[in-house]
Scaffold this motif. Structure first.
Motif, PDB file in Angstrom:
ATOM      1  N   ILE A  14     -47.703  36.804 -24.182  1.00 41.81           N
ATOM      2  CA  ILE A  14     -47.806  36.412 -22.776  1.00 41.81           C
ATOM      3  C   ILE A  14     -48.947  37.168 -22.108  1.00 41.81           C
ATOM      4  O   ILE A  14     -49.074  38.385 -22.243  1.00 41.81           O
ATOM      5  CB  ILE A  14     -46.473  36.684 -22.050  1.00 41.81           C
ATOM      6  CG1 ILE A  14     -45.400  35.714 -22.583  1.00 41.81           C
ATOM      7  CG2 ILE A  14     -46.613  36.557 -20.538  1.00 41.81           C
ATOM      8  CD1 ILE A  14     -44.000  36.033 -22.121  1.00 41.81           C
ATOM      9  N   ASP A  15     -49.797  36.421 -21.372  1.00 41.62           N
ATOM     10  CA  ASP A  15     -50.975  37.063 -20.779  1.00 41.62           C
ATOM     11  C   ASP A  15     -51.172  36.763 -19.298  1.00 41.62           C
ATOM     12  O   ASP A  15     -52.202  37.112 -18.725  1.00 41.62           O
ATOM     13  CB  ASP A  15     -52.232  36.663 -21.551  1.00 41.62           C
ATOM     14  CG  ASP A  15     -52.461  35.150 -21.562  1.00 41.62           C
ATOM     15  OD1 ASP A  15     -51.712  34.414 -20.878  1.00 41.62           O
ATOM     16  OD2 ASP A  15     -53.388  34.705 -22.261  1.00 41.62           O
ATOM     17  N   SER A  16     -50.191  36.114 -18.658  1.00 43.55           N
ATOM     18  CA  SER A  16     -50.312  35.824 -17.219  1.00 43.55           C
ATOM     19  C   SER A  16     -48.931  35.554 -16.644  1.00 43.55           C
ATOM     20  O   SER A  16     -47.964  35.306 -17.385  1.00 43.55           O
ATOM     21  CB  SER A  16     -51.209  34.601 -16.993  1.00 43.55           C
ATOM     22  OG  SER A  16     -50.587  33.425 -17.488  1.00 43.55           O
ATOM     23  N   ASP A  17     -48.830  35.589 -15.330  1.00 42.89           N
ATOM     24  CA  ASP A  17     -47.555  35.302 -14.682  1.00 42.89           C
ATOM     25  C   ASP A  17     -47.143  33.851 -14.919  1.00 42.89           C
ATOM     26  O   ASP A  17     -45.952  33.558 -15.107  1.00 42.89           O
ATOM     27  CB  ASP A  17     -47.644  35.591 -13.176  1.00 42.89           C
ATOM     28  CG  ASP A  17     -46.273  35.654 -12.518  1.00 42.89           C
ATOM     29  OD1 ASP A  17     -45.492  36.558 -12.886  1.00 42.89           O
ATOM     30  OD2 ASP A  17     -45.981  34.801 -11.655  1.00 42.89           O
ATOM     31  N   ALA A  18     -48.120  32.936 -14.920  1.00 39.59           N
ATOM     32  CA  ALA A  18     -47.819  31.528 -15.171  1.00 39.59           C
ATOM     33  C   ALA A  18     -47.277  31.337 -16.588  1.00 39.59           C
ATOM     34  O   ALA A  18     -46.324  30.577 -16.811  1.00 39.59           O
ATOM     35  CB  ALA A  18     -49.066  30.677 -14.956  1.00 39.59           C
ATOM     36  N   ASP A  19     -47.879  32.051 -17.535  1.00 39.55           N
ATOM     37  CA  ASP A  19     -47.411  31.978 -18.919  1.00 39.55           C
ATOM     38  C   ASP A  19     -46.005  32.560 -19.033  1.00 39.55           C
ATOM     39  O   ASP A  19     -45.137  32.008 -19.717  1.00 39.55           O
ATOM     40  CB  ASP A  19     -48.392  32.732 -19.820  1.00 39.55           C
ATOM     41  CG  ASP A  19     -48.132  32.512 -21.297  1.00 39.55           C
ATOM     42  OD1 ASP A  19     -47.493  31.491 -21.648  1.00 39.55           O
ATOM     43  OD2 ASP A  19     -48.570  33.343 -22.114  1.00 39.55           O
ATOM     44  N   ASN A  21     -43.768  32.665 -16.692  1.00 39.82           N
ATOM     45  CA  ASN A  21     -42.846  31.727 -16.069  1.00 39.82           C
ATOM     46  C   ASN A  21     -42.482  30.595 -17.028  1.00 39.82           C
ATOM     47  O   ASN A  21     -41.306  30.231 -17.173  1.00 39.82           O
ATOM     48  CB  ASN A  21     -43.475  31.148 -14.802  1.00 39.82           C
ATOM     49  CG  ASN A  21     -42.497  30.298 -14.001  1.00 39.82           C
ATOM     50  OD1 ASN A  21     -41.431  30.766 -13.627  1.00 39.82           O
ATOM     51  ND2 ASN A  21     -42.844  29.050 -13.759  1.00 39.82           N
ATOM     52  N   ASN A 258     -45.482  42.890 -21.224  1.00 40.02           N
ATOM     53  CA  ASN A 258     -45.754  41.563 -20.651  1.00 40.02           C
ATOM     54  C   ASN A 258     -44.600  40.583 -20.790  1.00 40.02           C
ATOM     55  O   ASN A 258     -44.538  39.595 -20.058  1.00 40.02           O
ATOM     56  CB  ASN A 258     -47.013  40.967 -21.296  1.00 40.02           C
ATOM     57  CG  ASN A 258     -48.274  41.713 -20.894  1.00 40.02           C
ATOM     58  OD1 ASN A 258     -48.277  42.456 -19.917  1.00 40.02           O
ATOM     59  ND2 ASN A 258     -49.336  41.535 -21.651  1.00 40.02           N
ATOM     60  N   TRP A 259     -43.698  40.825 -21.737  1.00 35.57           N
ATOM     61  CA  TRP A 259     -42.565  39.907 -21.935  1.00 35.57           C
ATOM     62  C   TRP A 259     -41.294  40.388 -21.215  1.00 35.57           C
ATOM     63  O   TRP A 259     -40.224  39.846 -21.404  1.00 35.57           O
ATOM     64  CB  TRP A 259     -42.290  39.721 -23.426  1.00 35.57           C
ATOM     65  CG  TRP A 259     -42.025  41.018 -24.138  1.00 35.57           C
ATOM     66  CD1 TRP A 259     -40.815  41.632 -24.307  1.00 35.57           C
ATOM     67  CD2 TRP A 259     -42.998  41.878 -24.743  1.00 35.57           C
ATOM     68  NE1 TRP A 259     -40.978  42.816 -24.986  1.00 35.57           N
ATOM     69  CE2 TRP A 259     -42.290  42.977 -25.275  1.00 35.57           C
ATOM     70  CE3 TRP A 259     -44.387  41.803 -24.911  1.00 35.57           C
ATOM     71  CZ2 TRP A 259     -42.948  44.015 -25.942  1.00 35.57           C
ATOM     72  CZ3 TRP A 259     -45.028  42.831 -25.573  1.00 35.57           C
ATOM     73  CH2 TRP A 259     -44.318  43.923 -26.090  1.00 35.57           C
ATOM     74  N   LYS A 261     -39.845  41.605 -17.275  1.00 34.75           N
ATOM     75  CA  LYS A 261     -40.152  41.654 -15.846  1.00 34.75           C
ATOM     76  C   LYS A 261     -38.931  42.186 -15.101  1.00 34.75           C
ATOM     77  O   LYS A 261     -37.791  41.813 -15.400  1.00 34.75           O
ATOM     78  CB  LYS A 261     -40.537  40.265 -15.338  1.00 34.75           C
ATOM     79  CG  LYS A 261     -41.312  40.295 -14.007  1.00 34.75           C
ATOM     80  CD  LYS A 261     -41.827  38.908 -13.642  1.00 34.75           C
ATOM     81  CE  LYS A 261     -43.030  38.478 -14.438  1.00 34.75           C
ATOM     82  NZ  LYS A 261     -44.267  39.213 -14.045  1.00 34.75           N
ATOM     83  N   ASN A 307     -46.158  44.971 -12.001  1.00 35.02           N
ATOM     84  CA  ASN A 307     -45.422  45.153 -13.252  1.00 35.02           C
ATOM     85  C   ASN A 307     -44.865  46.562 -13.374  1.00 35.02           C
ATOM     86  O   ASN A 307     -44.452  46.992 -14.451  1.00 35.02           O
ATOM     87  CB  ASN A 307     -46.321  44.836 -14.457  1.00 35.02           C
ATOM     88  CG  ASN A 307     -47.398  45.891 -14.671  1.00 35.02           C
ATOM     89  OD1 ASN A 307     -47.841  46.537 -13.720  1.00 35.02           O
ATOM     90  ND2 ASN A 307     -47.832  46.072 -15.903  1.00 35.02           N
TER      91      ASN A 307
END
Length: 328
Positions: A14-19, A21, A258-259, A261, A307
């Motif tokens: 995962i590399d972005s908030d959209a990803d 989500n 990143n995975w 939150k 984060n």
């Protein structure tokens, strides 16, 4: 033999908030379909089709004490079980692990990025109660890190304070990072010996486990800094119910991988999410919890900023147990 879900191949990329989500909604759908107690919980709330991760229902962490939180794709033969630490009077949470390699991938990646590559470190552990009680996810993790360090000084020290101090003095003669995992009460025992741990990264994993009077974190860390001759005490935010962790960097704030939150819920309206910078109940999304439940409402209070997050304490009447969960 468990056939791995294709989602597992991309969870750690995962590399972005959209990803995030997108992946979180996909994991939610899997768990809604396959984890019966979670599906019943979502149905009872009338929340079956979230469109954003903040709309996903968060299962109270206490369910891990009373229910088997597990995908119906898993058979008992495929399981290992982690149990929380606690006093003899408390009921221990149980986390059924279908794919231990997911846990290993999670903690190896996070530890290497936030603390040190185990191959470049000497890793020592002062975790007597976790070893005594058994079935500890923390011991499982540290054991892997110790083996990955591949150094003769790395290892577990039950209550062998003098042996630990000698090992640290030997370790200081080598060009490697020295990392000490320690439960709070054992670190206090070490501090009372006025051991010089200068240059050592001390990772306090929290909790007095009924061995000493609880202390607020700031007081505990100051006593440890003074007694062990170090400028900072580092902390890990992890627990039996999670397969991911966050670490502090010498400040009060933990950083999530990143995975994972961490977001805050309103303490008076658990279905409402608080804005960044506002105190609330800690909700954790841990996508590594693929075969159990990735959406957990903990008993902690905290504040989130991006984060990063800070733990302020615990709700009244919640158990004193787990990693880095000190009373405030």
């Amino acid at each position: 033999m468990l056939k791995k879900n294709p989602l597992l191949k991309v969870l750690f990329e995962i590399d972005s908030d959209a990803d995030f989500n997108q992946k979180a909604l996909a994991v939610f759908q899997y768990q809604y379909d396959h984890v019966s107690i979670y599906r019943q919980f979502c149905d009872a709330l009338g929340r079956k089709a979230p469109t954003h991760y903040q709309e996903i229902p968060f299962l109270p962490i206490s369910f891990f004490k009373t229910h088997k939180i597990l995908s119906d794709e898993i058979t008992d033969e495929e399981l290992i079980v982690f149990k929380s630490s606690g006093t003899t009077q408390s009921i221990r949470s149980q986390h059924y692990i279908a794919a231990p390699e997911i846990y290993v991938d999670s903690f190896m990646d996070t530890f290497s990025k936030q603390i040190a590559n185990p191959k470049d470190a000497i890793i020592l552990a002062l975790l007597p109660n976790y070893i005594e009680q058994g079935e500890s996810s923390l011991v499982y993790m540290v054991d892997h890190l110790v083996k990955a360090s591949n150094h003769p000084l790395s290892g577990f020290y039950l209550s062998e304070m003098d042996s630990l101090i000698q090992a640290i003095q030997k370790a200081k003669q080598e060009d490697k990072k020295i990392i000490l995992f320690g439960v709070s009460y054992a670190l206090l025992d070490l501090a009372e010996k006025k051991a010089d741990l200068s240059g050592v990264i001390i990772l306090e994993t929290g909790g007095m486990k009924g061995r000493r009077k609880e202390m607020i974190k700031e007081e505990l860390h100051q006593v440890l800094c003074d007694g062990l001759n170090v400028p900072h005490i580092y902390s890990e935010y992890g627990m039996t119910e999670l397969l991911s962790q966050g670490y502090t960097d010498g400040t009060e704030y933990f950083t999530s991988p990143n995975w994972m939150k961490v977001i805050m819920r309103d303490v008076n309206d658990p279905l409402s999410i608080r804005k960044e910078g506002k105190t609330g109940g800690v909700n954790v999304i841990d996508l590594a919890n693929f075969y159990s439940c990735s959406f957990i409402a903990t008993d902690d209070l905290g504040v989130q900023e991006g984060n990063r997050f800070k733990i302020l304490g615990r709700f009244d009447l919640s158990d004193i147990r787990g990693c880095n969960l000190l009373i405030n």
